[in-house]
Design an enzyme around this catalytic site. Sequence first.
Site, PDB file in Angstrom:
ATOM      1  N   SER A   1      39.480  37.184  37.412  1.00 18.75           N
ATOM      2  CA  SER A   1      38.712  38.082  36.541  1.00 18.75           C
ATOM      3  C   SER A   1      39.448  38.246  35.224  1.00 18.75           C
ATOM      4  CB  SER A   1      38.558  39.459  37.204  1.00 18.75           C
ATOM      5  OG  SER A   1      38.026  40.401  36.295  1.00 18.75           O
TER       6      SER A   1
ATOM      7  N   LYS B   1      43.065  40.912  41.145  1.00 20.15           N
ATOM      8  CA  LYS B   1      42.664  39.676  40.486  1.00 20.15           C
ATOM      9  C   LYS B   1      43.837  39.006  39.770  1.00 20.15           C
ATOM     10  CE  LYS B   1      38.481  39.513  41.899  1.00 20.15           C
ATOM     11  NZ  LYS B   1      38.058  38.423  42.818  1.00 20.15           N
TER      12      LYS B   1
ATOM     13  N   ASN C   1      35.601  33.231  46.629  1.00 18.40           N
ATOM     14  CA  ASN C   1      34.902  34.072  45.664  1.00 18.40           C
ATOM     15  C   ASN C   1      34.664  35.499  46.164  1.00 18.40           C
ATOM     16  OD1 ASN C   1      32.831  34.522  43.346  1.00 18.40           O
ATOM     17  ND2 ASN C   1      31.656  34.892  45.219  1.00 18.40           N
TER      18      ASN C   1
ATOM     19  N   THR D   1      25.477  41.381  37.914  1.00 15.64           N
ATOM     20  CA  THR D   1      25.340  41.384  39.367  1.00 15.64           C
ATOM     21  C   THR D   1      25.038  42.808  39.817  1.00 15.64           C
ATOM     22  OG1 THR D   1      27.657  41.912  39.894  1.00 15.64           O
ATOM     23  CG2 THR D   1      27.127  39.582  39.503  1.00 15.64           C
TER      24      THR D   1
ATOM     25  N   TYR E   1      41.648  46.973  41.118  1.00 15.42           N
ATOM     26  CA  TYR E   1      40.869  45.734  41.046  1.00 15.42           C
ATOM     27  C   TYR E   1      41.561  44.726  40.138  1.00 15.42           C
ATOM     28  CZ  TYR E   1      37.060  42.475  40.116  1.00 15.42           C
ATOM     29  OH  TYR E   1      36.303  41.336  39.984  1.00 15.42           O
TER      30      TYR E   1
END
Length: 285
Positions: A175, A194, A122, A225, A190
């Site tokens: 994601s 993913k 994770n 988050t 990013y």
Amino acid sequence: MSPTSTDTASAAEAKNGTSTPFVNTMPDSTFSWQVTLAQKVIAITGANRGIGLGIAEVCLANSAKFVYSMDLMEPGEETIALQTRYPNFRYIQTDVTSEESIEKAVNQIVEETGRIDGLVANAGMTKHQPALKFERPDLERMFNLNVFGAYFCAQIVARKFMELGIKGSIVMTASMTSYRPNRAAPSAPYGATKAAVRNMCHTLAMEWSKHGIRVNSISPGFVRTAMTYYVETAPDWDTKMEYYGGMPRLADPRELGGAYVYLLSDSSSYTTGIDIPIAGIVGAW
């Protein structure tokens, strides 16, 4: 469940590179078909905060025997609070960009508990900015953690499963940006990391299925988050909610946990090589 002699023999053959018969992942005749992590030892990378901490809490609530956070960061207040509620939640400082550190942590888990049944790869990072502003060092840091870290965690744990004769489960956090652009917070690198995570699971699942090892991924949408706090404060947030549809809020990390528990449990014995999108609003964009 303790490893059988057949499983152990298969693991030895796999380690030596000899022909290995397929390990039957079907639960035995006494299996209750309850979705539970009872008696299982689960390792979660990056579980001292955010999504990882939420997954840890749901695994513990679903009777995991031990849950280990493999994280470079020291435990914060939320982690300590969860450890107070669940003394079987443990922490091992681990740098998942270092194969030596990963192997040391996995060996410690097995030394302390006698086994390891599941891994959630994770740990990850992001950086949101226009593609024209990214420099090579930014990409290297992101790929090193998000892709190489997940890969080597899976590889090292898979070898341990084979060594112990355990029919283990690996779940990677991908994601929704692996499927489509994130309009609210674009990050081409990013999304690329993913997509790599989601894609590698298919091939790992194919290669390791004969050892009884299952590999899957989960693709969250927006989750509340420390990395996404700003999303709901954007001036156009209400407009997005009006026109994009879907759930008009971010997810609590624990809302993802049920999918992880399912994939880590023996109830998902025929589930491998898939991705589960938990998309909320992102799925409607």
